[in-house]
Motif scaffolding. Structure first.
Motif, PDB file in Angstrom:
ATOM      1  N   GLU B 181     100.362  78.776  92.723  1.00 43.93           N
ATOM      2  CA  GLU B 181      99.935  77.388  92.878  1.00 43.93           C
ATOM      3  C   GLU B 181     101.134  76.469  93.077  1.00 43.93           C
ATOM      4  O   GLU B 181     102.176  76.678  92.472  1.00 43.93           O
ATOM      5  CB  GLU B 181      99.107  76.925  91.666  1.00 43.93           C
ATOM      6  N   VAL B 183     102.340  72.566  92.670  1.00 41.13           N
ATOM      7  CA  VAL B 183     102.008  71.309  92.014  1.00 41.13           C
ATOM      8  C   VAL B 183     103.203  70.374  92.160  1.00 41.13           C
ATOM      9  O   VAL B 183     104.201  70.726  92.764  1.00 41.13           O
ATOM     10  CB  VAL B 183     101.683  71.547  90.508  1.00 41.13           C
ATOM     11  N   LYS B 189      98.954  61.720  87.543  1.00 41.97           N
ATOM     12  CA  LYS B 189      97.852  62.600  87.937  1.00 41.97           C
ATOM     13  C   LYS B 189      98.378  63.999  88.292  1.00 41.97           C
ATOM     14  O   LYS B 189      97.804  65.018  87.897  1.00 41.97           O
ATOM     15  CB  LYS B 189      97.133  61.965  89.133  1.00 41.97           C
ATOM     16  N   GLN B 190      99.486  64.007  89.037  1.00 47.74           N
ATOM     17  CA  GLN B 190     100.063  65.292  89.426  1.00 47.74           C
ATOM     18  C   GLN B 190     100.642  66.025  88.217  1.00 47.74           C
ATOM     19  O   GLN B 190     100.590  67.256  88.140  1.00 47.74           O
ATOM     20  CB  GLN B 190     101.154  65.080  90.489  1.00 47.74           C
ATOM     21  N   VAL B 192      99.509  65.975  85.208  1.00 50.00           N
ATOM     22  CA  VAL B 192      98.382  66.597  84.497  1.00 50.00           C
ATOM     23  C   VAL B 192      97.986  67.902  85.188  1.00 50.00           C
ATOM     24  O   VAL B 192      97.742  68.928  84.545  1.00 50.00           O
ATOM     25  CB  VAL B 192      97.188  65.611  84.421  1.00 50.00           C
ATOM     26  N   LYS B 193      97.957  67.864  86.516  1.00 45.88           N
ATOM     27  CA  LYS B 193      97.619  69.092  87.273  1.00 45.88           C
ATOM     28  C   LYS B 193      98.691  70.175  87.085  1.00 45.88           C
ATOM     29  O   LYS B 193      98.382  71.369  86.994  1.00 45.88           O
ATOM     30  CB  LYS B 193      97.493  68.759  88.766  1.00 45.88           C
ATOM     31  N   LYS B 195     100.621  70.592  84.529  1.00 39.52           N
ATOM     32  CA  LYS B 195     100.469  71.178  83.187  1.00 39.52           C
ATOM     33  C   LYS B 195      99.392  72.262  83.194  1.00 39.52           C
ATOM     34  O   LYS B 195      99.568  73.349  82.636  1.00 39.52           O
ATOM     35  CB  LYS B 195     100.095  70.056  82.202  1.00 39.52           C
ATOM     36  N   LYS B 196      98.295  71.966  83.851  1.00 43.24           N
ATOM     37  CA  LYS B 196      97.182  72.903  83.900  1.00 43.24           C
ATOM     38  C   LYS B 196      97.610  74.223  84.573  1.00 43.24           C
ATOM     39  O   LYS B 196      97.271  75.317  84.102  1.00 43.24           O
ATOM     40  CB  LYS B 196      96.034  72.255  84.685  1.00 43.24           C
ATOM     41  N   ALA B 197      98.377  74.091  85.653  1.00 45.08           N
ATOM     42  CA  ALA B 197      98.807  75.286  86.386  1.00 45.08           C
ATOM     43  C   ALA B 197      99.789  76.110  85.553  1.00 45.08           C
ATOM     44  O   ALA B 197      99.708  77.346  85.508  1.00 45.08           O
ATOM     45  CB  ALA B 197      99.445  74.874  87.714  1.00 45.08           C
ATOM     46  N   GLY B 246      98.352  72.622  95.877  1.00 45.26           N
ATOM     47  CA  GLY B 246      97.077  73.313  95.715  1.00 45.26           C
ATOM     48  C   GLY B 246      97.233  74.753  95.284  1.00 45.26           C
ATOM     49  O   GLY B 246      98.343  75.284  95.218  1.00 45.26           O
ATOM     50  N   ASN B 247      96.109  75.350  94.986  1.00 42.70           N
ATOM     51  CA  ASN B 247      96.105  76.742  94.550  1.00 42.70           C
ATOM     52  C   ASN B 247      95.995  77.671  95.753  1.00 42.70           C
ATOM     53  O   ASN B 247      95.158  77.482  96.627  1.00 42.70           O
ATOM     54  CB  ASN B 247      94.945  76.997  93.581  1.00 42.70           C
TER      55      ASN B 247
END
Lengths: 350, 251
Positions: B181, B183, B189-190, B192-193, B195-197, B246-247
């Motif tokens: 992925e 990021v 916002k980015q 947060v994304k 962190k998720k990845a 993106g993933n």
């Protein structure tokens, strides 16, 4: 009951490593040591260990770095051009004080050279081919039994001093088969509180060679390494002196060239010429004092090498001008002939 | 969340997995943010005492001073090989290779590709800031076409030195990786994304799934010669169009 087996030199190294407790082996193929990875690929899975063929020598030595940092006994092997690539990692291992065993079954060089046995990497091995002030213990076996015995010993030395130990053989030794009594492990245990195992219940461990701060930290670290090397020089010299006591002519040779030199000494003695052989087994630390003692009273010292006189420099440092030093050298994978050495010694009498 | 003092509740704090050392990173640099995301993920997964972090050559070389886990140095580019060695000894430990663009895509391209190709059960965090930071702003394999650096004083010329390399796309050609992925950290916002990845990539390893790769587009205001906010905008406006977020894979 004897546990003698007939083994090829390269395979003897592999089996000895397993006997010593080596659980991980990473390498990239290169002739003339390919029997080592082949042997390890078959044997290590049998004992629950790990064999991994790396994508390059650079990757292999850095896998060794990781496995050593993780606290296990680990080995890699290669031959001259491959060992050149490993020098980066060997310097880092030295800086990070990580133990590892590196085998160099030397071939002719420089560059790609050829695949015959040679002793052309003596300087690189004993002086260090990587950057910085560091040393590696270098052992020079001369037969299959010693390949095995010194490999077992190498793992203990590596753990005791937390440094790289190199087995410096050559293509001829690796390819020859001889009777071998399988060595036993020393049984000595080395605690590794510095190893990376996850920081459970303790402060986190860091394995690094970088020492930026505080000011002077790297110099202090280097001085600490120098003290370790001084201990190595004091305690780990290995040598054999054969008929040197009354010798007029002392031949100095290690590994394959020492076998040929011994045959030459036998012939010379039969002819009534007092020749002897001094064989350094540890090439770093070099047995300087012992060679000086063995050469005392001799008329001539002769270094016999499959290189252009690389070891001869240590021979000169040993005798400190007390006895004339000469050399007989064959290069590029050529082997010194017994008769050539005999004639060379006889020429001094004329 | 813990309570501290009457009437106050701590809702945001330094992650447990971060030491209290002050980082050396420049103002506006992305490393501090990414370190924090990594440390938070380590905390949330409860793996601080089983994690081994590899800090290679480059700005992140001192990461082990900031992240409170066992740390290992690696020679320039060799982090995936060092990670392989560690993981093969400790298959049950969390092994993280944290690398910059020179490390991962120039000197260490072979190690990058082959560790991914073997499907080593490790997590690679790739910080792409399109320049060599620690050495003072030279061209990276990811430097944008036209971008001025110390070694591309007239802008990167693709005819001369080729185009920037897209790591995720390259690794996505291999069979073994389970998670790839891209990021960024140019805005909240980015972040947060991102962190998720990162957390997903670590979770994969914990579950024994295999090789996970997270590329983080990041800022280097100092070597780009711009203010931090301009740097963040440049990531969004110049880097993202070439390096799509993106993933790429999630198995």
């Amino acid at each position: 009951m004897s546990n003698k087996v007939l083994m090829k030199g390269n395979e003897a190294i592999g089996e000895a490593a397993i006997i010593a407790g080596c659980t991980h082996y990473f390498a990239y193929p290169i002739t003339p040591q390919n029997e080592i990875p082949a042997y390890m690929a078959r044997r290590l899975p049998e004992i629950g260990g790990t064999f991994l063929q790396a994508e390059s020598e650079l990757a292999a030595i850095n896998m060794v770095f990781g496995a050593s940092a993780a606290g296990t006994r680990v080995m890699t092997s290669s031959s001259s051009p491959g060992v050149s690539l490993k020098q980066e990692g060997i310097s880092y291992l030295a800086g990070a004080q990580l133990p590892a065993v590196v085998v160099n079954m030397m071939r002719g060089g420089p560059g790609l050279g050829n695949i015959a046995g040679s002793q052309g990497d003596y300087w690189q091995a004993t002086r260090g081919g990587g950057n910085g002030d560091y040393r590696t213990i270098v052992l020079g076996p001369a037969n299959v039994q010693e390949l095995a015995d010194l490999t077992v010993k190498a793992f203990d030395l590596a753990d005791r001093y937390r440094m790289v130990v190199m087995i410096l053989g050559d293509g001829f030794l690796g390819q020859m088969s001889e009777a071998l009594e399988l060595p036993r492990p020393s049984g000595e245990h080395f605690e590794k509180p510095w190893a990376l195992t996850g920081a459970a219940g303790r402060k986190h461990n860091v394995i690094a060679s970088l020492r930026l701060t505080p000011e002077g930290e790297l110099e202090r670290h280097n001085l600490k390494l120098m003290e370790i090397y001084r201990q190595v020089e004091e305690h780990e010299r290995m040598w054999e002196a054969d008929r040197c006591d009354d010798a007029d002519f002392v031949l100095v040779a290690y590994g394959t060239s020492s076998r040929i030199s011994r045959a030459a000494v036998n012939i010379l003695r039969k002819k009534g010429i007092k020749a002897g052989l001094f064989r350094p087994i540890s090439l770093y630390p070099f047995p300087y004092g012992e060679l000086k003692e063995a050469a005392r009273g001799a008329k001539q010292v002769l270094a016999v090498e499959m290189s252009a006189g690389q070891m001869q420099e240590d021979v000169r440092l040993s005798v400190e001008g007390a006895v004339p030093v000469d050399g007989y050298f064959r290069l590029g994978g050529a082997i010194p002939e017994t008769d050539e050495i005999v004639r060379k010694v006889e020429s001094y009498g004329k | 969340m813990e309570s501290k003092g009457a009437g106050y509740e701590v809702i945001y704090k330094r992650p447990e997995a971060m030491t209290d050392a002050k980082t050396i990173y420049c103002p506006g640099c992305g490393h501090g943010i990414i370190h924090k995301l990594l440390a938070e993920s380590i905390d949330e997964l409860g793996v601080r005492e089983e994690t081994i972090l590899i800090a290679p050559v480059g700005c992140s070389v001192l990461a082990y001073n900031y992240i409170d886990v066992d740390g290992c140095e690696a020679a320039h580019g060799r982090a995936p090989a060092v990670a392989t060695g560690i993981k093969r000894v400790h298959p049950d430990k969390m092994v993280i290779s944290y690398q910059g663009d020179g490390d991962l895509l120039a000197i260490g391209t072979a190690e990058t590709i082959h560790a991914a190709n073997r499907g080593e059960n490790i997590t690679v965090i790739f910080v792409n800031n399109a320049i060599y930071g620690m050495t003072g702003g030279q061209m990276a394999p990811t430097t944008m076409v036209g971008q001025v650096t110390k070694t591309t004083p007239f802008g990167r010329d693709a005819n001369d030195v080729g185009f920037p390399i897209r790591a995720c796309e390259m690794i996505n050609t291999l069979e073994c990786p389970v998670f790839i992925e891209r990021v960024s950290v140019f805005d909240v916002k980015q972040i947060v994304k991102a962190k998720k990845a990162i957390k997903k990539a670590l979770t994969n390893q914990k579950e024994g799934k295999g090789y996970s790769f997270v590329e983080v587009l990041s800022m280097c205001p100092t070597n780009w010669g711009v203010k931090p906010q301009v740097a963040a905008d440049w990531v969004r406006d110049v880097m993202v169009p070439y390096y799509p977020l993106g993933n790429f894979r999630d198995r």
